[in-house]
Design an enzyme around this catalytic site. Structure first.
Site, PDB file in Angstrom:
ATOM      1  N   HIS A  75     -72.721 105.856   9.403  1.00  0.00           N
ATOM      2  CA  HIS A  75     -73.990 105.803   9.737  1.00  0.00           C
ATOM      3  C   HIS A  75     -74.582 107.319   9.095  1.00  0.00           C
ATOM      4  O   HIS A  75     -75.824 107.563   8.762  1.00  0.00           O
ATOM      5  CB  HIS A  75     -74.628 105.560  10.949  1.00  0.00           C
ATOM      6  CG  HIS A  75     -74.274 104.202  11.070  1.00  0.00           C
ATOM      7  ND1 HIS A  75     -73.475 103.503  11.687  1.00  0.00           N
ATOM      8  CD2 HIS A  75     -75.167 102.886  10.628  1.00  0.00           C
ATOM      9  CE1 HIS A  75     -73.541 102.218  11.599  1.00  0.00           C
ATOM     10  NE2 HIS A  75     -74.843 101.665  11.040  1.00  0.00           N
ATOM     11  N   GLU A 110     -71.719  90.163  10.546  1.00  0.00           N
ATOM     12  CA  GLU A 110     -71.250  90.919  10.194  1.00  0.00           C
ATOM     13  C   GLU A 110     -69.881  91.284  11.130  1.00  0.00           C
ATOM     14  O   GLU A 110     -69.206  92.193  11.236  1.00  0.00           O
ATOM     15  CB  GLU A 110     -72.125  92.497  10.488  1.00  0.00           C
ATOM     16  CG  GLU A 110     -72.729  92.583  12.060  1.00  0.00           C
ATOM     17  CD  GLU A 110     -73.560  93.691  11.920  1.00  0.00           C
ATOM     18  OE1 GLU A 110     -73.402  94.393  10.994  1.00  0.00           O
ATOM     19  OE2 GLU A 110     -74.356  93.822  12.939  1.00  0.00           O
ATOM     20  N   ASP A 161     -70.118  96.244   8.307  1.00  0.00           N
ATOM     21  CA  ASP A 161     -68.890  95.922   9.397  1.00  0.00           C
ATOM     22  C   ASP A 161     -68.205  94.714   9.087  1.00  0.00           C
ATOM     23  O   ASP A 161     -67.172  94.562   9.592  1.00  0.00           O
ATOM     24  CB  ASP A 161     -69.977  95.606  10.658  1.00  0.00           C
ATOM     25  CG  ASP A 161     -70.367  96.865  11.203  1.00  0.00           C
ATOM     26  OD1 ASP A 161     -69.674  97.756  11.738  1.00  0.00           O
ATOM     27  OD2 ASP A 161     -71.761  96.937  11.478  1.00  0.00           O
ATOM     28  N   CYS A 165     -77.236  93.023   3.435  1.00  0.00           N
ATOM     29  CA  CYS A 165     -77.979  94.318   3.572  1.00  0.00           C
ATOM     30  C   CYS A 165     -76.796  95.568   3.799  1.00  0.00           C
ATOM     31  O   CYS A 165     -77.238  96.652   4.172  1.00  0.00           O
ATOM     32  CB  CYS A 165     -78.948  94.394   4.699  1.00  0.00           C
ATOM     33  SG  CYS A 165     -78.248  93.964   6.166  1.00  0.00           S
TER      34      CYS A 165
HETATM   35  C1  PEP Z   1     -73.693  96.380   8.195  1.00  0.00           C
HETATM   36  O1  PEP Z   1     -72.786  96.448   8.892  1.00  0.00           O
HETATM   37  O2  PEP Z   1     -73.408  96.268   6.964  1.00  0.00           O
HETATM   38  C2  PEP Z   1     -75.054  96.960   8.497  1.00  0.00           C
HETATM   39  C3  PEP Z   1     -76.066  96.746   7.456  1.00  0.00           C
HETATM   40  O3  PEP Z   1     -75.327  97.291   9.371  1.00  0.00           O
HETATM   41  P1  PEP Z   1     -75.108  98.748  10.094  1.00  0.00           P
HETATM   42  O4  PEP Z   1     -74.734  99.615   8.705  1.00  0.00           O
HETATM   43  O5  PEP Z   1     -76.263  99.546  10.592  1.00  0.00           O
HETATM   44  O6  PEP Z   1     -73.912  98.751  10.781  1.00  0.00           O
HETATM   45 MG    MG Z   2     -73.444  96.726  11.015  1.00  0.00          MG
END
Ligand code: PEP
Ligand code: MG
Length: 587
Positions: A193, A435, A459, A506
């Site tokens: 992140h 995910e 994830d 996403c």
């Molecule tokens: C993902 O896991 O692909 C996602 C979009 O959520 P995050 O990156 O916030 O875990």
């Molecule tokens: Mg995620």
């Protein structure tokens, strides 16, 4: 000149000056050995920092007493008392400097960290409530020892490159954007992140540089090449000149891509792909729309918690969600409920670290164990739904029971609002991230319950392949095009199709030129990516046909190994869209 290879996570190139950040509080202050002859000097440094901290606290105590009264000012007396406590603090730090031959900052960090751990293990909540005070104290002491430079923007020049062992997403989000122009870290992965925040802020970044903090020093000249994933310390004049050229070329390319903003994201055989933006902060929506996105596919609301010192109230949250609704102005807007935990922890959670945080109390699990907090968010979201269309999405759903429970709590929040006569959208769509492999495997079951799916490849890849997305040591094993991952995505899309449950993606991989065609080939028609990735992705989409993508996906999924699959896709896409991999050729 020294070149250190890392992992490119946010594009752009910057030539700046190093500010070396020692970690405080939640992570660590590196152990730097000292010579026996340096012990007295380190003890003196500690004493000077301790007395300066006490002076400062004394002043703060006086000011607080005048402004808020003796009760409120008491906290500073506790801080002064702790810094004067010979038995628990002063002597243990000196002893550690003397016996372990370490710097004053490392000794202070260890003593405070151990004390925090002891407090955390106590049943009595008074001890636990003191942990954040211990952290404050340590930060103050370290500020006097090493200068917690992020707190002192005046010290930063306008070309500051932060060099750190690791950075949390909230540290990164709090950078002074006037001065900090890039960062490079020893640790980290492409889909961590922290990397995601760097992209959101348009901050060139390289992570996983392993030994960078040991080699860099404050004030040193540095190039951060977020395209090729390298940090260059003390670059020579020829290298600087070359990078200036590359920077200009990159800017020109960006301008060209901007021309695409008004063109539709349609494949060469006429299939429309909905391109949305991922955001961490409401004000990113303008950038998404400017880049040619047609709405927001993922708003990571946890950043409301990560960037505030205290838990955001219902009103704070309502304001943020309403701002999104206003900015989106009727366009698609998917707001994900908070995904705290793992690499996104608040101060409170940092005190009780988990051994395996990505498999721990994360995301929807955390929400379901902290119902008042969860309900506050849901109420705020529902209130904002009266102002314009919103979809609610639950993250990291692993079991059907979890999804049902989360939706039931949403209904409770609806009833509360109804009783209070507060308007909201009764038909608000409620979806989930796919995910976790269990959710992908059971997609048909979930598709009967959820209004929509959004595949989170960040994830999904990490959990399917058992590869920590934040760990640079296994970054080479993080393989989006792994046939196992592709099969899961294929099954999710099929299940969605069977039950009329729209499926989007996403994850960061949706923006990758060698992955987006696979998603399209597997049947995904909505992609949500960071704003800066929208123009190149649109260009790629416009140069592909769905037919070709289907063929590529079919072949990629049939390989035994991710290496063959990735090489095949790359090769195919390179032929079909030669400019898709436009990077900077240096040689
Ligand atoms: C993902 O896991 O692909 C996602 C979009 O959520 P995050 O990156 O916030 O875990
Ligand atoms: Mg995620």
């Amino acid at each position: 000149m020294e070149t250190i290879k890392g992992i490119p996570v946010s594009s752009g190139v910057v030539i700046g000056r190093v500010i070396l950040l020692d970690d405080v509080g939640s992570t660590s202050v590196p152990r730097r050995p000292i010579e026996p002859g340096e012990v007295d000097r380190e003890i003196e440094r500690f004493e000077t920092a301790r007395l300066a901290s006490i002076d400062e606290l004394d002043r703060l105590h006086r000011e607080a007493r005048e402004e808020m009264g003796p009760e409120a000012a008491k906290i500073f007396l506790f801080h002064i008392g702790a810094l004067s406590d010979n038995r628990a603090v002063v002597e243990p730090i000196k002893k550690m400097i003397r016996e372990d031959l370490v710097t004053a900052e490392h000794a202070a960090w260890r003593v405070f960290r151990d004390m925090s751990a002891r407090f955390a293990s106590k049943k009595d909540t008074t001890f636990r409530s003191k942990i954040s005070d211990l952290n404050d104290l340590l930060a103050r002491l370290l500020k006097h020892l090493i200068g917690h430079k992020i707190d002192e923007p005046a010290r930063l020049d306008t070309d500051t490159v932060i060099v750190a062992r690791d950075l949390t997403p909230s540290q990164t989000a709090a950078f002074d954007r006037e001065r900090v122009v890039a960062f490079a870290t020893d640790l980290g992965g492409k889909t961590s992140h922290t990397a995601i925040v760097a992209r959101a802020l348009g901050l060139p970044a390289v992570v996983g540089c392993q030994s960078l903090t040991r080699r860099a020093s404050d004030g040193q000249r540095i190039i951060v090449d977020g395209e090729r994933g390298i940090a260059i310390l003390d670059p020579d004049d020829a290298t600087v000149a070359r990078y200036r050229d590359l920077d200009e070329q990159a800017r020109a390319r960006l301008l060209e891509l901007r021309d695409l903003a008004d063109l539709p994201a349609v494949t060469a055989d006429g299939v429309e792909i909905e391109l949305l933006g991922n955001i961490e902060f409401p004000d990113e929506i303008a950038g998404v729309l400017e880049a040619g996105g047609v709405g927001v596919g993922l708003y990571r609301t946890e950043f409301l918690y990560l960037t505030a010192n205290t838990e955001p109230t219902e009103d704070d949250q309502y304001k943020a969600y309403k701002a999104c609704v206003d900015l989106a102005a009727g366009r698609p807007l998917t707001i994900r409920t908070m995904d705290l935990g793992a690499d996104k922890y608040t101060q409170a959670r940092a005190e009780t670290p988990e051994r395996n945080p990505f498999l721990g109390l994360r995301s929807i699990r955390y929400c379901l164990q902290n119902l008042p907090m969860f309900k506050t968010q849901l109420r705020a979201l529902l209130r904002a739904s009266a102002d314009g269309p919103i979809k609610v999405m639950f993250p990291l759903v692993t079991t059907v029971a979890e999804f049902r429970r989360a939706r039931m709590i949403l209904r409770d929040a609806m009833e509360d609002l109804e009783d209070a006569g507060v308007p909201f959208d009764r038909d608000i769509p409620v979806g989930m991230m796919v995910e976790v492999p269990s959710a992908a495997i059971q997609a048909a079951t979930f598709a009967r319950e959820a209004d929509f799916f959004s595949i989170g490849t960040n994830d999904l890849i990490q959990y399917t392949l058992a590869v920590d997305r934040t760990n640079e040591r296994v970054a080479g094993l993080y393989a989006p095009a792994h046939p196992a991952v592709l099969k899961l995505i294929r099954d999710v899309v099929r299940a969605g199709g069977r039950y009329d449950t729209p499926v989007s993606c996403c994850g960061e991989a949706a923006a990758e030129p060698d992955f987006a065609p696979l998603l399209i080939g597997l049947g995904v028609r909505t992609l949500s990516v960071t704003a800066s990735a929208i123009p190149p992705l649109k260009r790629l989409i416009r140069s592909l046909t769905v037919k070709r993508c289907e063929r590529i996906a079919k072949k990629a999924i049939s390989f035994d190994s991710e290496v063959e699959a990735a090489a095949y896709v790359r090769d195919r896409v390179r032929k079909l869209a030669p400019d898709a991999f436009d990077g900077w050729s240096i040689d």
